[in-house]
Design an enzyme around this catalytic site. Structure first.
Site, PDB file in Angstrom:
ATOM      1  N   HIS A  74       0.837  -1.196   0.000  1.00 51.13           N
ATOM      2  CA  HIS A  74       0.000   0.000   0.000  1.00 51.13           C
ATOM      3  C   HIS A  74       0.876   1.252   0.000  1.00 51.13           C
ATOM      4  CE1 HIS A  74      -3.554   2.395   1.642  1.00 51.13           C
ATOM      5  NE2 HIS A  74      -2.531   3.155   1.997  1.00 51.13           N
ATOM      6  N   GLU A  75       1.873   1.281   0.884  1.00 50.69           N
ATOM      7  CA  GLU A  75       2.737   2.460   0.987  1.00 50.69           C
ATOM      8  C   GLU A  75       3.658   2.599  -0.223  1.00 50.69           C
ATOM      9  OE1 GLU A  75       2.055   4.614   3.159  1.00 50.69           O
ATOM     10  OE2 GLU A  75       0.666   3.309   4.245  1.00 50.69           O
TER      11      GLU A  75
ATOM     12  N   HIS B 150       1.707   4.265  -2.843  1.00 47.19           N
ATOM     13  CA  HIS B 150       1.712   5.716  -2.667  1.00 47.19           C
ATOM     14  C   HIS B 150       2.974   6.322  -3.276  1.00 47.19           C
ATOM     15  CE1 HIS B 150      -1.848   6.594  -0.399  1.00 47.19           C
ATOM     16  NE2 HIS B 150      -1.511   5.891   0.668  1.00 47.19           N
TER      17      HIS B 150
ATOM     18  N   GLU C 156      -6.263   6.757  -1.101  1.00 51.33           N
ATOM     19  CA  GLU C 156      -6.177   5.581  -0.244  1.00 51.33           C
ATOM     20  C   GLU C 156      -6.782   4.359  -0.927  1.00 51.33           C
ATOM     21  OE1 GLU C 156      -4.794   5.062   3.041  1.00 51.33           O
ATOM     22  OE2 GLU C 156      -3.762   6.730   2.100  1.00 51.33           O
TER      23      GLU C 156
END
Length: 375
Positions: free
Chosen positions: A138-139, A142, A189
């Site tokens: 997930h990060e 980003h 997100e």
């Protein structure tokens, strides 16, 4: 297994996505905004020129001095996951990653020139190996999307808003910018959740992680289907007053509600788009420069039109009815707020197929992912 409960190498083979563009997994609202921003001549240059004002150097020094940097000898299981996530998404430069002492489960990706990933001890202790792998992915998502730049600006403006709260006009202007960035970040997100699924390639682990963020380390007391049912009830329940309360509840947040994230990710995992990516058919970075802003906004508009058309939220239904030419607006408002009329008696007010054409300007924001959860 190591003494930490994690393996230092990937537990299983996963597909890799060479040269994958972040457009492959970005949520339509997130994608259209980022494409438009990236295509503005000099936008990133101007943004980075603010680095003298933004606290990036301060953040780096803070994490370096008061957190634990992940590496070969410190949290090696997280370092292996980080390198693995960068390998799967083909991110050449592995970002610095820190573990910060904080019992609240959280993670974030910040930085202007180079992204920094930070996870809290509360998150590390809460999640198992595959759940944590999804969070690291997930990060990294980003970072690949360039979200860290805008997240850093959001942190700066949030802090600035607190410092100038006594200046009426200044506070209003900054608060407006913060609200816009938060709205964009909530959409980002959803994009990063998709990146986490591409890295972990285990939808059950992603669902478990989101449930733990909502209910803690009590999986034996929770059920995925029941958790997803909550999202359905949240979307469909109540009347117009509840719809307004939903908006007010989400405005201060940088993250969507956890049940909503789970439902969105589950839906995407079962979509043709996800399967095409897994089969190796996805946009490449070399094609990013040829991306059409018009096409991206068209995709975003189509997404919102479909959202209005299929939503069971009373306010969204009313918007669809109004845009579709439904009459007696005063009567509809009266009926919805007082709980009378066909909708309250169990009838359905189905919006027409073209009912979202005027809703594009409302949610095509993209310029604006708070609360507990990875960032």
């Amino acid at each position: 297994m190591t003494g930490t409960g994690f393996e230092k190498a990937p537990a299983r083979d996963r597909r890799r996505f060479p040269e994958i563009s972040s457009r492959a997994y970005e949520h339509p609202a997130d994608r259209s905004a980022l494409v438009a921003l990236r295509r503005l001549t000099g936008f990133d240059t101007v943004f980075k020129a603010l680095s003298g004002l933004l606290p990036e150097r301060s953040l780096r020094l803070l994490f370096l001095s008061d957190s634990v940097r992940v590496g070969e000898t410190q949290f090696p299981h997280l370092y292996a996951m980080l390198r693995d996530a960068c390998h799967v998404l083909d991110l050449e430069k592995v970002p610095d990653m820190y573990v910060q002492q904080d019992p609240k489960p959280n993670a974030m990706c910040v930085g202007l020139d180079e992204p920094i990933i930070v996870v809290t001890t509360g998150l590390v202790e809460l999640l198992d190996e595959e759940e944590m792998r999804a969070v690291v992915g997930h990060e990294v998502g980003h970072a690949l999307s360039g979200h860290s730049v805008y997240r850093t600006v959001l942190l700066f403006l949030t802090n600035l808003a607190l410092k100038v709260a006594w200046v009426p006009l200044g506070n209003v202007a900054i608060t407006t910018l913060v609200a816009a960035l938060r709205e964009w970040f909530r959409k980002s997100e959803l994009s990063a959740d998709r990146a986490g699924l591409l890295v972990g390639q285990d939808v059950d682990a992603s669902m478990r992680g989101l449930m733990k963020l909502a209910g803690g380390n009590h999986l034996h007391e929770m059920d995925v289907d029941a958790f997803l049912t909550q999202a359905e009830e949240y979307e469909a329940g109540g009347d117009l007053r509840d719809s307004v309360l939903k908006i007010l509840n989400v405005l201060p947040r940088t993250h969507p509600f956890t049940t909503v994230r789970a439902a969105e990710l589950k839906k995407w995992s079962e979509s043709r788009d996800f399967q095409r990516i897994m089969d190796g058919h996805y946009p490449r970075r070399a094609e990013d420069k040829d991306t059409s802003v018009t096409d991206s906004f068209r995709e975003s508009a189509a997404h919102y039109a479909d959202a209005v058309r299929t939503s069971r939220d009373p306010l969204m239904k009313l918007v669809g009815d109004i845009a579709g030419g439904a009459g007696d607006l005063g009567g509809k408002l009266r009926d919805r707020f007082t709980g009378t009329g066909a909708g309250a008696r169990g009838g359905t007010d189905r919006p027409k197929d073209d009912g979202a054409k005027d809703d594009r300007s409302k949610d095509g924001e993209g310029t604006g992912g708070g609360t507990t959860g990875q960032g």
